[in-house]
Design a protein around this motif. Structure first.
Motif, mmCIF file in Angstrom:
data_model
loop_
_atom_site.group_PDB
_atom_site.id
_atom_site.type_symbol
_atom_site.label_atom_id
_atom_site.label_comp_id
_atom_site.label_asym_id
_atom_site.label_seq_id
_atom_site.Cartn_x
_atom_site.Cartn_y
_atom_site.Cartn_z
ATOM 1 N N HIS A 42 0.804 -1.221 0.000
ATOM 2 C CA HIS A 42 0.000 0.000 0.000
ATOM 3 C C HIS A 42 0.843 1.281 0.000
ATOM 4 C CE1 HIS A 42 -3.233 -2.774 1.283
ATOM 5 N NE2 HIS A 42 -3.996 -1.903 0.647
ATOM 6 N N ALA A 43 2.143 1.176 0.207
ATOM 7 C CA ALA A 43 3.016 2.352 0.292
ATOM 8 C C ALA A 43 3.438 2.813 -1.098
ATOM 9 C CB ALA A 43 4.224 2.055 1.171
ATOM 10 N N VAL A 44 2.469 3.257 -1.857
ATOM 11 C CA VAL A 44 2.712 3.808 -3.196
ATOM 12 C C VAL A 44 2.157 5.224 -3.171
ATOM 13 C CG1 VAL A 44 2.221 3.580 -5.645
ATOM 14 C CG2 VAL A 44 2.490 1.528 -4.241
ATOM 15 N N PHE A 45 3.021 6.198 -3.326
ATOM 16 C CA PHE A 45 2.636 7.589 -3.128
ATOM 17 C C PHE A 45 2.698 8.376 -4.430
ATOM 18 C CE2 PHE A 45 4.838 5.918 0.640
ATOM 19 C CZ PHE A 45 3.736 5.801 1.456
ATOM 20 N N THR A 46 1.808 9.348 -4.535
ATOM 21 C CA THR A 46 1.755 10.178 -5.741
ATOM 22 C C THR A 46 2.113 11.609 -5.389
ATOM 23 O OG1 THR A 46 -0.590 10.631 -5.380
ATOM 24 C CG2 THR A 46 -0.037 8.759 -6.774
ATOM 25 N N ARG A 49 7.595 15.343 -3.541
ATOM 26 C CA ARG A 49 8.927 15.796 -3.873
ATOM 27 C C ARG A 49 9.605 14.930 -4.919
ATOM 28 N NH1 ARG A 49 11.756 18.129 1.286
ATOM 29 N NH2 ARG A 49 13.424 18.026 -0.216
ATOM 30 N N THR A 50 10.601 15.515 -5.503
ATOM 31 C CA THR A 50 11.497 14.733 -6.348
ATOM 32 C C THR A 50 12.814 14.636 -5.595
ATOM 33 O OG1 THR A 50 12.247 16.733 -7.483
ATOM 34 C CG2 THR A 50 10.423 15.508 -8.484
ATOM 35 N N GLY A 51 13.644 13.752 -5.999
ATOM 36 C CA GLY A 51 14.913 13.581 -5.311
ATOM 37 C C GLY A 51 14.882 12.367 -4.418
ATOM 38 N N LYS A 52 15.657 12.402 -3.341
ATOM 39 C CA LYS A 52 15.836 11.194 -2.536
ATOM 40 C C LYS A 52 14.558 10.722 -1.855
ATOM 41 C CE LYS A 52 17.439 13.112 1.853
ATOM 42 N NZ LYS A 52 18.490 13.075 2.832
ATOM 43 N N TYR A 53 13.567 11.579 -1.640
ATOM 44 C CA TYR A 53 12.358 11.162 -0.944
ATOM 45 C C TYR A 53 11.323 10.533 -1.864
ATOM 46 C CZ TYR A 53 14.323 13.895 2.828
ATOM 47 O OH TYR A 53 15.147 14.384 3.788
ATOM 48 N N SER A 54 11.532 10.538 -3.138
ATOM 49 C CA SER A 54 10.549 9.983 -4.055
ATOM 50 C C SER A 54 10.973 8.630 -4.625
ATOM 51 C CB SER A 54 10.291 10.967 -5.197
ATOM 52 O OG SER A 54 11.469 11.121 -5.964
#
Length: 116
Positions: A42-46, A49-54
């Motif tokens: 379920h941990a699929v996020f839209t 941020r871009t970069g290391k957190y995405s």
């Protein structure tokens, strides 16, 4: 010659209690593992941020801990709570709650069966 035993009922009850506890521990361990897999699913996020957190850091951070009668699943990124609950700047994208809702019914059924 007559032989009698005292305390057989207490022994029987003690053995049944231990067997039940062993079954409960197995149920907790099984469903803690299932909860971890479901949380990852379920941990699929839209957006965001871009970069290391995405790049799936929250998914990779989800871990399970086991104790004899307790299991714990948690996401260890410092911002995972914001993803789950949302903020005034972003909508919630829950992953733990849907995982729990998916696992709890079967967990409760298996736990009830372990007491038989």
């Amino acid at each position: 010659m007559d032989i009698s035993f005292e305390g057989l009922e207490e022994l029987r009850n003690g053995l049944l209690k231990e067997a039940t506890m062993t079954k409960k521990k197995a149920v907790v361990r099984k469903h803690t593992g299932r909860l971890k897999k479901s949380a990852i699913k379920h941990a699929v996020f839209t957006g965001g941020r871009t970069g290391k957190y995405s790049k799936g850091a929250t998914r990779r951070s989800i871990e399970a801990e086991y104790q004899p009668t307790q299991g714990k699943v948690k996401a260890t990124t410092h911002y995972s709570g914001y993803l789950e609950e949302g903020t005034r700047f972003m909508s919630a994208q829950p992953f733990m709650k849907p995982a729990m809702e998916e696992i709890i019914p079967e967990f409760l059924t298996d736990l009830a069966k372990s007491e038989l």
